[in-house]
Design a protein around this motif. Sequence first.
Motif, PDB file in Angstrom:
ATOM      1  N   GLU A   1       0.840  -1.316   0.193  1.00  0.00           N
ATOM      2  CA  GLU A   1      -0.077   0.192  -0.060  1.00  0.00           C
ATOM      3  C   GLU A   1       1.039   1.256  -0.123  1.00  0.00           C
ATOM      4  O   GLU A   1       0.610   2.216  -0.532  1.00  0.00           O
ATOM      5  CB  GLU A   1      -0.852   0.145   1.106  1.00  0.00           C
ATOM      6  CG  GLU A   1      -1.821  -1.127   1.438  1.00  0.00           C
ATOM      7  CD  GLU A   1      -1.123  -2.228   2.045  1.00  0.00           C
ATOM      8  OE1 GLU A   1      -0.581  -2.059   3.424  1.00  0.00           O
ATOM      9  OE2 GLU A   1      -0.795  -3.272   1.360  1.00  0.00           O
ATOM     10  N   GLN A   2       2.036   1.297   0.510  1.00  0.00           N
ATOM     11  CA  GLN A   2       2.918   2.569   0.663  1.00  0.00           C
ATOM     12  C   GLN A   2       3.472   2.713  -0.606  1.00  0.00           C
ATOM     13  O   GLN A   2       3.884   3.728  -0.904  1.00  0.00           O
ATOM     14  CB  GLN A   2       4.028   2.216   1.797  1.00  0.00           C
ATOM     15  CG  GLN A   2       3.505   2.503   3.206  1.00  0.00           C
ATOM     16  CD  GLN A   2       4.460   1.856   4.367  1.00  0.00           C
ATOM     17  OE1 GLN A   2       5.666   1.709   4.056  1.00  0.00           O
ATOM     18  NE2 GLN A   2       3.933   1.626   5.556  1.00  0.00           N
TER      19      GLN A   2
ATOM     20  N   GLU B   1       1.992   2.737  -3.577  1.00  0.00           N
ATOM     21  CA  GLU B   1       1.344   3.733  -4.158  1.00  0.00           C
ATOM     22  C   GLU B   1       1.334   5.037  -3.712  1.00  0.00           C
ATOM     23  O   GLU B   1       1.485   5.893  -4.428  1.00  0.00           O
ATOM     24  CB  GLU B   1      -0.230   2.890  -4.211  1.00  0.00           C
ATOM     25  CG  GLU B   1      -1.056   3.489  -5.299  1.00  0.00           C
ATOM     26  CD  GLU B   1      -2.491   2.922  -5.168  1.00  0.00           C
ATOM     27  OE1 GLU B   1      -3.500   3.736  -5.333  1.00  0.00           O
ATOM     28  OE2 GLU B   1      -2.496   1.740  -4.627  1.00  0.00           O
TER      29      GLU B   1
END
Length: 339
Positions: A170-171, A173
């Motif tokens: 997620e990080q 993105e």
Amino acid sequence: MIITLKRGAKQKEISAVSDKIKSLGYKPHVSRGKDVTIIGMIGEYAEKYKDAFEAMDAVEHISEIQKPYKLASREFKKSNTVIKVSRGVEIGAKKIHVIAGPCAIESRDLMFNTAKIVKDAGATILRGGAFKPRSSPYAFQGLGEKGLKYIEAAGRKYHMPVISEAMSVEQVELLSKYCDIIQIGARNIQNYDLLKAAGKQKKPVLLKRGMATTVKELLLSAEYILSQGNYDVMLCERGIRTFEDSTRFTMDLNAIPVLKKLSHLPIVLDPSHGIGIREHVGTMAKACVAVGADALILEVHPRPQEALSDGPQSLLPEQFSALMNELDAVAKAVGREIL
Ligand code: PEP
Ligand code: MN
């Protein structure tokens, strides 16, 4: 396998080979040289289609890549890769870039002050961690997205591309919105989902060798990113763990000539984490330039004694600017430049 096309092959011919690769369920990896285009067809049993490609008009010859890492290998690409970052920065060319800044983004003021210090001294890329992989869960974990906003703004003000670390899929993105280069840290070198996510986005990736990762494993991890279509990968040596405990890690400078022979990817060296002792970082930084670094990454802090992370290895501003001049002299001695 590598499909080398005839000199001056036209776009139509390149597309015909690429389409055939796709129709067989593989991904074509196209590398265009000045005169010659080569296309990698990588994957299990690709070699069994050798004859079919050899029969195509545009194909000059086909060779197999012996190494387990394919796209990362010199067999795939003979010339050194030069990565175009934003703001005109190119890594892997004659100029050795210096990436500098605090270990962690601690506040807006710290980020802006340090950006000015490193820029004035000749650094060309700004570093700072917003998500910190700390050994202790009670240690400062980073400011998260707020920190990314600070580093992006500081980079804009001082005209420097910025780099920060992603620890999760997620990080990646989130980081690709704020940063010019995505760092994958030593602890995540074998987080294959993370590597694939970094390979699916377009920003260059700085991949740090793990503290117990062999050169071959480092190249295989790079291959994960390349295989997803992101060819802008820098390999970073930052020290490995050995029996030696008088330094934080053991900087494996041996790995640099070995990697240069095996791979076309640019190499970034991190003497700050490598030795972990401020007093000796400069000496090791000079060794890194001499051994063939394409870029250095250095931790700098205006008040290292107050730093929330890696203070003992962070250079003082005056140390950093004096060092930049010394590094430039070493760079010139090996046919490169820094300032
Ligand atoms: C860092 O760059 O601050 C860092 C955590 O690096 P590494 O992953 O090499 O420990
Ligand atoms: Mn650090």
